[in-house]
Motif scaffolding. Structure first.
Motif, short mmCIF file in Angstrom:
data_model
loop_
_atom_site.label_atom_id
_atom_site.label_comp_id
_atom_site.label_asym_id
_atom_site.label_seq_id
_atom_site.Cartn_x
_atom_site.Cartn_y
_atom_site.Cartn_z
N THR A 134 21.66 33.88 35.18
CA THR A 134 23.03 33.11 34.82
C THR A 134 23.64 34.51 34.87
N SER A 135 25.08 33.65 35.15
CA SER A 135 26.37 34.42 35.28
C SER A 135 25.91 35.26 33.92
N ARG A 136 26.22 35.34 32.78
CA ARG A 136 26.84 35.93 31.59
C ARG A 136 25.16 36.23 30.90
N TYR A 137 25.37 37.70 30.58
CA TYR A 137 24.17 38.37 29.66
C TYR A 137 24.30 38.79 28.62
N PHE A 138 23.46 38.63 27.29
CA PHE A 138 23.07 39.59 26.19
C PHE A 138 22.73 40.62 27.05
N LEU A 139 23.70 42.42 26.72
CA LEU A 139 22.60 42.99 27.03
C LEU A 139 22.02 44.19 25.45
N PHE A 140 20.62 44.48 26.04
CA PHE A 140 19.31 45.16 24.46
C PHE A 140 19.05 46.56 24.84
N ASP A 141 19.13 47.50 23.83
CA ASP A 141 18.27 48.33 23.75
C ASP A 141 17.44 47.68 24.03
N ARG A 142 15.91 49.17 23.96
CA ARG A 142 14.90 49.55 23.96
C ARG A 142 13.79 48.33 23.10
N GLN A 143 14.82 49.07 21.76
CA GLN A 143 14.14 48.62 20.61
C GLN A 143 14.64 47.21 20.03
N GLN A 144 15.02 46.35 20.94
CA GLN A 144 15.42 44.72 21.46
C GLN A 144 17.15 44.42 20.06
N CYS A 147 23.52 45.66 22.42
CA CYS A 147 24.52 46.12 22.60
C CYS A 147 26.06 46.02 22.89
N GLY A 148 25.41 44.88 24.03
CA GLY A 148 26.52 44.25 24.81
C GLY A 148 26.49 42.61 25.54
N TRP A 149 27.15 42.91 25.98
CA TRP A 149 27.58 41.45 26.79
C TRP A 149 28.40 41.83 28.75
N LYS A 158 31.34 44.63 28.35
CA LYS A 158 31.69 45.05 26.92
C LYS A 158 30.18 45.24 26.38
N ILE A 159 30.51 47.10 26.36
CA ILE A 159 29.42 47.67 26.35
C ILE A 159 30.00 48.24 24.21
N MET A 160 29.51 47.92 23.34
CA MET A 160 29.47 48.19 22.08
C MET A 160 28.50 49.03 21.42
N ARG A 161 27.92 49.88 22.08
CA ARG A 161 26.87 51.03 21.94
C ARG A 161 26.38 51.83 22.86
N ASN A 162 26.40 52.84 23.04
CA ASN A 162 26.09 53.16 24.84
C ASN A 162 24.10 53.47 24.63
N PHE A 191 37.09 30.33 17.66
CA PHE A 191 36.26 31.74 18.41
C PHE A 191 34.88 31.54 18.63
N SER A 192 34.25 31.92 19.08
CA SER A 192 33.14 32.28 19.59
C SER A 192 31.80 33.23 18.90
N MET A 193 30.24 33.06 18.74
CA MET A 193 29.66 33.88 17.92
C MET A 193 29.36 34.27 18.93
N VAL A 194 29.67 34.44 20.38
CA VAL A 194 29.58 35.48 20.82
C VAL A 194 30.24 37.49 20.35
N ASP A 195 31.52 36.84 19.84
CA ASP A 195 33.04 38.11 19.97
C ASP A 195 32.03 38.26 18.61
N VAL A 196 31.72 37.17 17.45
CA VAL A 196 30.95 37.94 16.60
C VAL A 196 30.22 39.15 16.69
N TYR A 197 28.62 38.19 17.36
CA TYR A 197 27.96 38.98 17.39
C TYR A 197 28.52 40.30 17.83
N LEU A 198 28.98 40.87 19.48
CA LEU A 198 29.68 41.33 19.60
C LEU A 198 30.27 42.26 18.70
N SER A 199 31.22 42.10 18.06
CA SER A 199 32.30 43.22 16.74
C SER A 199 30.70 43.53 15.74
N LEU A 200 29.68 42.87 15.16
CA LEU A 200 29.26 43.73 14.48
C LEU A 200 27.83 44.49 14.41
N CYS A 201 27.41 44.13 16.48
CA CYS A 201 25.74 45.06 17.01
C CYS A 201 26.06 46.49 16.58
#
Length: 233
Positions: A134-144, A147-149, A158-162, A191-201
């Motif tokens: 797909t063109s857009r992805y959520f990014l996750f760490d190895r603990q599922q 952490c970004g988009w 957008k990386i919210m946690r390194n 607003f989008s839930m994507v923005d909500v999740y990125l602001s809270l993750c």
């Protein structure tokens, strides 16, 4: 909650005169199919947001007695509020963990397994994902944990946690959410839930549930109707 307020521009010309929620797949509308899908897991109280040809959706629900479910309406006739704003407007409806899904998604994902994982892990939100292009992805760490988009077409990220070891997953438009999220949402209006999740993750547990092995299709374009009819009787 079933999100059904979108304009469905990808599904033109059908959506020039109808809402995408009433697009038919083997004689059943997308809305009916998802109401019946939720029923398989004991979910019979549903709220549907409406905007584009709202009267057609409410008319179909009334004519068919909610297809056996109790369906409430969240009216966005004046302005479509996107996924986050739409959920926030309907927040009064929820008092326990709940499912949020797009009306144009068809799947045989085992929702009970997803709900059980969500509750076991005490997550704020659990997002259904698959391994697909797909063109857009959520990014996750190895603990599922989210952490970004990433948008691979535009290169935006957008990386919210390194994290050193990031995996990208394609979102399926299905969420299981703890209602305490409503007290954490800072956004207002549209607003989008994507923005909500990125602001809270960074400070809250937002996890994924991988259902790559299940049937799944985004019925967003006219050609995907024929494909969906091969997948879902």
């Amino acid at each position: 909650m079933i999100l059904a307020a979108g304009l469905g521009t990808r599904l033109k010309p059908f959506t020039d005169k109808h809402p995408k929620a009433l697009a038919m797949v083997n004689g059943k509308s997308l809305l009916q199919r998802n109401v019946e899908y939720l029923q398989q897991f004991g979910i019979t109280e549903v709220i549907v947001n409406v905007h584009h040809f709202a009267d057609q959706i409410t008319g179909a629900i009334k004519k068919n007695n909610g297809w056996g479910s109790t369906i409430s309406i969240s009216d966005e006739t004046n302005e479509v509020l996107e996924t986050g704003g739409g959920l926030q407007k309907a927040g009064w409806f929820f008092d326990d963990d709940f499912v949020l899904m797009n009306v144009d998604i068809l799947t045989d994902l085992d929702l009970q397994v997803m709900i059980d994982q969500h509750k076991k892990n005490n997550a704020l939100a659990t997002l259904a994902v698959t391994e697909r292009n797909t063109s857009r992805y959520f990014l996750f760490d190895r603990q599922q944990q989210l952490c970004g988009w990433r948008n691979i077409k535009t290169g935006e990220e957008k990386i919210m946690r390194n994290e050193n070891d990031i995996q990208q997953k394609a979102f399926s438009g299905i969420h299981v959410i703890d209602p305490k999220i409503f007290s954490l949402i800072q956004q207002q209006g549209k607003f989008s839930m994507v923005d909500v999740y990125l602001s809270l993750c960074a400070n809250h547990s937002i996890q994924y549930f991988d259902h790559t092995a299940s049937k799944f299709i985004d019925v967003g374009k006219p050609e995907s109707i024929a494909e969906a009819e091969k997948m879902f009787a």
